[in-house]
Write an enzyme that holds these catalytic residues in place. Structure first.
Site, PDB file in Angstrom:
ATOM      1  N   CYS A 154       0.841  -1.256  -0.109  1.00 37.09           N
ATOM      2  CA  CYS A 154      -0.072   0.122  -0.019  1.00 37.09           C
ATOM      3  C   CYS A 154       0.934   1.147   0.060  1.00 37.09           C
ATOM      4  CB  CYS A 154      -1.108  -0.041   1.265  1.00 37.09           C
ATOM      5  SG  CYS A 154      -2.366   1.050   1.020  1.00 37.09           S
ATOM      6  N   HIS A 267      -3.874  -5.410   0.680  1.00 38.58           N
ATOM      7  CA  HIS A 267      -3.361  -5.817   1.686  1.00 38.58           C
ATOM      8  C   HIS A 267      -3.508  -7.178   2.075  1.00 38.58           C
ATOM      9  CE1 HIS A 267      -2.602  -1.775   3.942  1.00 38.58           C
ATOM     10  NE2 HIS A 267      -3.541  -1.245   3.088  1.00 38.58           N
TER      11      HIS A 267
END
Length: 340
Positions: A154, A267
């Site tokens: 991310c 994620h």
């Protein structure tokens, strides 16, 4: 009545026969192999695949709970989900506290077999400068002949993109906050020579049709912008893309051509270990996705030639710190490790 009596007598006789037969037999025990040679390798040997991998996770500024756990200006944190993600794949964690002196960070990096850059929000300032420094050390160690992997997740993806492109304005805005998504594979080869090589064909198919990847970002990079930037297109190969909530396509997975560097805009750690956001997928397939990513990354770390002092590793492991329950204060994480 006579027939019932006869049946009872017959059954009783059968039971007594079986009981007598069973008690007359010797109880079979496993063969005694105590005198046979042991063929298992000694645990003290150092195989080509290192069985004691340690991963460095760089901390992020703040407390992970918008100041509700600590408002100290020097505080930084690691979400416990990243630690559990690594442990579940068979490795241990050394925290790399981003605002410690540079020489201490350099020493800690000598103890680890790979590094994770986590998600977060700090895109500028001392944190970005430290990420760039650690990223360069990772590249240098690989250039020197060590297999030293990086998994950037991310925000980590975004900062590595900025570092490689040397363009602090390379990122674009997307609407992908708290969104479970699909992954669109660029070509079939991407599943055979990348982080996806451990995924079954069935799981690859489900990733492209079911929302198994958790996204939580408002910045990213489009395929067009990545491909037209020479530095990025020469460094990274695009593995997957993903549409945001408005249908705008961004790059969701990349892997370096010449380094064991993988960057995911999504994620993998959240599917298994975070519960505070309802959008996080927790299906069995979503769990398999997380496990496959973790297993791949640690398999890369096992290739590292670093063999640190176990005493120094023990002194620096994250086990020297206690996680804090942050879910009760409404943060996006269930637990965090705080450093200040």
């Amino acid at each position: 009545m006579a027939s019932i009596s006869s049946l009872f007598t017959s059954l009783s006789s059968s039971f007594l026969f079986l009981f007598s037969f069973a008690t007359s037999q010797s109880i079979l025990l496993p063969t005694d192999r105590s005198n046979q040679a042991q063929n298992c390798p000694s645990s003290s040997s150092e195989p080509l695949s290192y069985n004691y991998p340690v991963i460095g996770i760089v901390t992020h500024p703040g407390d992970g709970a918008s100041g509700r756990l600590s408002n100290a200006t020097n505080a930084s944190y690691i979400a416990a989900s990243y630690v559990k993600f690594i442990e579940a794949a068979g490795a241990r964690v050394v925290p790399i506290v981003y605002n410690e002196p540079e020489e201490i960070i350099a020493e800690k990096l000598k103890l680890v077999n790979g590094v994770i850059f986590t998600g977060g929000s700090a895109k500028t300032g001392p944190y970005f400068e430290r990420i760039k420094n650690v990223f360069q050390i990772i590249l240098d160690r690989n250039d020197e002949g060590e297999h030293f992997p990086l998994l950037a997740i991310c925000l980590g993806f975004e900062l590595v993109t900025k570092a490689v492109s040397k363009d602090n304005n390379i990122l674009e805005r997307f609407s992908a906050k708290n969104q479970a998504s699909i992954l669109q594979f660029v070509d079939n080869a991407a599943t055979n020579i990348s982080i996806f090589q451990r995924f079954s064909p069935q799981l690859i198919e489900k990733l492209s049709t079911d929302c198994l990847a958790m996204q939580n970002h408002i910045f990213g990079i489009s395929p067009q912008r990545l491909q037209t930037n020479d530095a990025l297109s020469n460094f990274f190969r695009i593995l997957t893309t993903t549409p945001d909530k408005d249908g705008k396509i961004y790059v969701s997975s990349v892997q370096a051509y010449n380094y064991p560097v993988t960057a995911l805009q999504w994620h993998p750690e959240k599917n298994v270990f975070e519960w505070g956001v309802s959008a996080i997928p927790h299906s069995e397939d979503a769990i398999l996705v997380s496990q496959a990513v973790g297993n791949y990354f640690i398999s890369e770390a096992r290739k590292s030639s670093t063999r640190p002092s176990m005493k120094k590793v023990l002194d620096n492991l994250i086990y020297n710190y206690a996680p804090r329950f942050s879910g009760a204060v409404g943060s996006g994480f269930d637990e965090v490790y705080l450093f200040q």
